[in-house]
Write an enzyme that holds these catalytic residues in place. Structure first.
Site, PDB file in Angstrom:
ATOM      1  N   LYS A 104      13.064   9.975  13.794  1.00  0.00           N
ATOM      2  CA  LYS A 104      13.410   8.693  13.172  1.00  0.00           C
ATOM      3  C   LYS A 104      13.672   7.678  14.265  1.00  0.00           C
ATOM      4  O   LYS A 104      14.120   8.037  15.356  1.00  0.00           O
ATOM      5  CB  LYS A 104      14.671   8.836  12.299  1.00  0.00           C
ATOM      6  CG  LYS A 104      14.793   7.760  11.248  1.00  0.00           C
ATOM      7  CD  LYS A 104      13.906   8.045  10.056  1.00  0.00           C
ATOM      8  CE  LYS A 104      14.002   6.983   8.998  1.00  0.00           C
ATOM      9  NZ  LYS A 104      13.337   7.436   7.758  1.00  0.00           N
TER      10      LYS A 104
HETATM   11  P1  NAD Z   1      13.590  -2.067   2.041  1.00  0.00           P
HETATM   12  O1  NAD Z   1      14.110  -2.750   3.229  1.00  0.00           O
HETATM   13  O2  NAD Z   1      12.207  -2.339   1.597  1.00  0.00           O
HETATM   14  O3  NAD Z   1      14.536  -2.304   0.780  1.00  0.00           O
HETATM   15  C1  NAD Z   1      15.918  -2.103   0.767  1.00  0.00           C
HETATM   16  C2  NAD Z   1      16.467  -2.964  -0.355  1.00  0.00           C
HETATM   17  O4  NAD Z   1      17.839  -2.654  -0.544  1.00  0.00           O
HETATM   18  C3  NAD Z   1      16.371  -4.455  -0.045  1.00  0.00           C
HETATM   19  O5  NAD Z   1      15.864  -5.134  -1.167  1.00  0.00           O
HETATM   20  C4  NAD Z   1      17.803  -4.848   0.273  1.00  0.00           C
HETATM   21  O6  NAD Z   1      18.085  -6.195  -0.060  1.00  0.00           O
HETATM   22  C5  NAD Z   1      18.573  -3.873  -0.601  1.00  0.00           C
HETATM   23  N1  NAD Z   1      19.916  -3.607  -0.111  1.00  0.00           N
HETATM   24  C6  NAD Z   1      20.342  -3.488   1.162  1.00  0.00           C
HETATM   25  N2  NAD Z   1      21.647  -3.246   1.195  1.00  0.00           N
HETATM   26  C7  NAD Z   1      22.048  -3.192  -0.084  1.00  0.00           C
HETATM   27  C8  NAD Z   1      23.301  -2.974  -0.707  1.00  0.00           C
HETATM   28  N3  NAD Z   1      24.404  -2.757   0.012  1.00  0.00           N
HETATM   29  N4  NAD Z   1      23.350  -2.964  -2.052  1.00  0.00           N
HETATM   30  C9  NAD Z   1      22.248  -3.184  -2.789  1.00  0.00           C
HETATM   31  N5  NAD Z   1      21.043  -3.406  -2.258  1.00  0.00           N
HETATM   32  C10 NAD Z   1      20.949  -3.414  -0.920  1.00  0.00           C
HETATM   33  O7  NAD Z   1      13.809  -0.504   2.328  1.00  0.00           O
HETATM   34  P2  NAD Z   1      13.048   0.715   1.660  1.00  0.00           P
HETATM   35  O8  NAD Z   1      11.876   1.032   2.495  1.00  0.00           O
HETATM   36  O9  NAD Z   1      12.892   0.478   0.196  1.00  0.00           O
HETATM   37  O10 NAD Z   1      14.113   1.876   1.920  1.00  0.00           O
HETATM   38  C11 NAD Z   1      15.227   2.079   1.082  1.00  0.00           C
HETATM   39  C12 NAD Z   1      15.759   3.481   1.297  1.00  0.00           C
HETATM   40  O11 NAD Z   1      14.704   4.427   1.052  1.00  0.00           O
HETATM   41  C13 NAD Z   1      16.263   3.786   2.701  1.00  0.00           C
HETATM   42  O12 NAD Z   1      17.331   4.694   2.614  1.00  0.00           O
HETATM   43  C14 NAD Z   1      15.074   4.468   3.358  1.00  0.00           C
HETATM   44  O13 NAD Z   1      15.447   5.308   4.425  1.00  0.00           O
HETATM   45  C15 NAD Z   1      14.543   5.263   2.181  1.00  0.00           C
HETATM   46  N6  NAD Z   1      13.141   5.660   2.301  1.00  0.00           N
HETATM   47  C16 NAD Z   1      12.152   4.725   2.457  1.00  0.00           C
HETATM   48  C17 NAD Z   1      10.827   5.158   2.548  1.00  0.00           C
HETATM   49  C18 NAD Z   1       9.671   4.191   2.650  1.00  0.00           C
HETATM   50  O14 NAD Z   1       8.518   4.640   2.568  1.00  0.00           O
HETATM   51  N7  NAD Z   1       9.884   2.894   2.773  1.00  0.00           N
HETATM   52  C19 NAD Z   1      10.530   6.523   2.512  1.00  0.00           C
HETATM   53  C20 NAD Z   1      11.563   7.441   2.339  1.00  0.00           C
HETATM   54  C21 NAD Z   1      12.861   6.992   2.228  1.00  0.00           C
END
Ligand code: NAD
Length: 506
Positions: free
Chosen positions: A137
């Site tokens: 990561k």
């Molecule tokens: P992203 O940046 O696209 O979206 C995150 C969203 O959460 C944003 O809209 C942000 O405004 C919101 N946010 C941030 N802090 C917040 C809070 N305190 N309360 C409510 N909303 C909040 O990120 P993502 O890619 O969707 O990732 C989200 C989660 O999923 C992370 O934990 C990431 O590790 C996990 N994840 C992502 C992927 C991927 O392919 N993108 C894959 C596996 C896991």
């Protein structure tokens, strides 16, 4: 103390309860929930709970648990007339298989503890869904909204340069992907930076996944993690006994869902569940408040609003609530935390009413929160399974890049020709015998169409999510000492990693 609890007004008690468990900055571990282990410690405690039920030698146990290495880099970029220094990390948890894989996160909260926890989760996730990678990561301490596109490109390329020159981005050794705060755009910059520095590497595109399709990406990668959450839930609801354990019944149709985070993962999961499975999204919690509607939110409409206004504020077709976090405790059947880690903890787990939680984010439930929810009988579909759709489709993209050919390119028309033959023969037989059978145009159209890249990606993802659920389920129901899906997931993953190490002679 008792007197306090009885006499204080409930709003005060509530505030004090939240304060006790608020996230506080910690110099080494970034933001940490008071009275709780750090994210990394939480992952280790969950690992220990599972490994305690396994029969591994203490040495092998320790080898799997520890993070192999974490590289910290500080670099300067000249921006707005002065040099800005940024801190970034790339952590490699396990190299039992190579390349190692894991996203790159852009957030101010990024710290060593967090990347190491996320790298460990990647090891277990890849093992659970059988993608042939070790876990890694990366992260950069940055608020991506504070910089314009050109500045972000300069910063990303410089960060990538630092990692590439140490083989921490490399098609055969370390392959990043998007995570919170990054997406297709950043991955395309990283791929281009690698290609510039490795002009004769024919596999250069495989150095990173999550690229846009026109830059070596694959159809269906952007939505893959959210799609995987949908497939995970569909698979769960195929097993009425499991559904009953969550004190639910029936199908996904009509289930009330609260989602936290409408970013890549949360938006796609909520969109697919509401548009294709009949779920009613009653609340969507974002960083700047929440939207609520008993009738169900139109997720695509909200997404378009957010794209235009950069926030959910002012969205006209739902009720806006300024303090969104308490809505995690709202009445619903399914809670999907899809934003970030540590949002369900000792301070609010007791108040969570959803009988089923799907961890779309990584580590959204702390170890302390998990203990409380387990005692309450809440069923948790764990992160390492629920959000594995992203790495699964990243695996397909990596294979596509190495094979230099789009999936389905060789077979699609051959498949269509065989289907045409069969349909023509059935129609001829029907006419010969005077049976008058006709196929509905819709069926014919669907049957005759050969599978393209998107269909194959979805099929591979669905198969992976079903297979991994079966593997967890066998342990969950097959062993009296395994009480929940998380422990089952860890046991499946750890035994696969252990087998790989053992076959290497460790
Ligand atoms: P992203 O940046 O696209 O979206 C995150 C969203 O959460 C944003 O809209 C942000 O405004 C919101 N946010 C941030 N802090 C917040 C809070 N305190 N309360 C409510 N909303 C909040 O990120 P993502 O890619 O969707 O990732 C989200 C989660 O999923 C992370 O934990 C990431 O590790 C996990 N994840 C992502 C992927 C991927 O392919 N993108 C894959 C596996 C896991």
């Amino acid at each position: 103390m008792l007197f306090d609890v009885i006499c204080l007004p409930s709003s005060f008690r509530e505030r004090r309860r939240r304060n006790l468990f608020r996230a506080v900055p910690d110099r080494e571990n970034g933001m940490q929930i008071q009275g709780e282990p750090s994210f990394r410690q939480s992952v280790d405690l969950m690992f220990n709970r599972a490994v305690g039920l396994m029969d591994l030698s203490p040495g092998l146990e320790q080898k799997i648990r520890v993070c192999n290495s974490t590289y910290t880099v500080r670099f300067g970029v000249r921006l707005r007339g002065k040099i800005e220094t940024f801190t970034g990390y790339r952590s490699v948890h396990s190299e039992h298989m190579e390349p190692v894989k894991g996203g790159i996160r852009y957030a101010m909260s990024v710290n060593q503890d967090e990347v190491e926890a996320l790298a460990a989760l990647m090891t277990y996730k890849c093992a659970l869904v059988e993608t042939p990678f070790g876990g890694s990561k990366g992260g950069l301490c940055i608020d991506p909204r504070a910089w314009d596109v050109h500045e972000l490109e300069l910063i990303t390329r410089r960060f990538a340069y630092e990692l590439i020159k140490r083989d921490l981005i490399h098609p055969a050794q370390n392959v990043p992907a998007p995570d919170m705060g990054t997406g297709e755009r950043e991955m395309a910059w990283i791929a281009d930076q690698y290609a510039r520095m490795n002009t004769t590497d024919i596999n250069a595109k495989a150095c990173v996944t999550g690229k846009p399709p026109h830059a070596g990406g694959i159809q269906g990668r952007v939505e893959a993690t959210g799609r995987g959450v949908q497939y995970a839930l569909r698979e769960f609801f195929r097993h009425p006994e499991d559904v009953a354990l969550a004190k639910l019944s029936g199908t996904l149709d009509g289930k009330r869902v609260v989602v936290q985070g409408l970013g890549n993962v949360g938006y796609h999961a909520a969109k697919f569940l509401s548009e294709e499975d009949g779920c009613i999204i009653t609340a969507a919690i974002e960083r700047d408040g929440a939207l609520v509607s008993d009738k169900g939110l139109n997720i695509e409409d909200i997404h378009q609003w957010m794209k235009k206004h950069g926030s959910i504020k002012g969205y006209p077709n739902a009720t806006y609530v300024e303090d969104g976090a308490p809505l995690l405790e709202a009445e619903c059947e399914i809670l999907i935390p899809a934003a970030m880690e540590g949002v369900i903890h000792k301070g609010n787990a007791g108040g969570i009413k959803a009988p089923l939680i799907v961890e779309a984010a990584n580590g959204p439930i702390t170890f302390g929160g998990d203990e409380i929810l387990r005692a309450k009988g809440t069923v948790i579909i764990p992160d390492m399974y629920a959000n594995a759709g992203g790495v699964t489709v990243s695996y397909f993209e990596w294979v596509k890049n190495l094979s230099h050919i789009r999936f389905g390119r060789m077979q699609r028309r051959a498949e269509e020709a065989r289907h045409h033959l069969l349909v023509a023969e059935l129609e001829r037989l029907s006419a010969d015998k005077g049976l008058g059978w006709t196929m509905s145009p819709d069926f014919k159209d669907k049957y005759l169409r050969g599978a393209g890249e998107l269909e194959l990606v979805r099929s591979g993802l669905d198969d992976t999510m079903r297979g991994a659920y079966q593997a967890m389920r066998e342990i969950w129901h097959g062993r009296a000492d395994v009480e929940d899906l998380r422990v089952a997931a860890y046991i499946v993953a750890i035994s696969r990693v252990a087998s790989t190490y053992q076959s290497k002679g460790l």
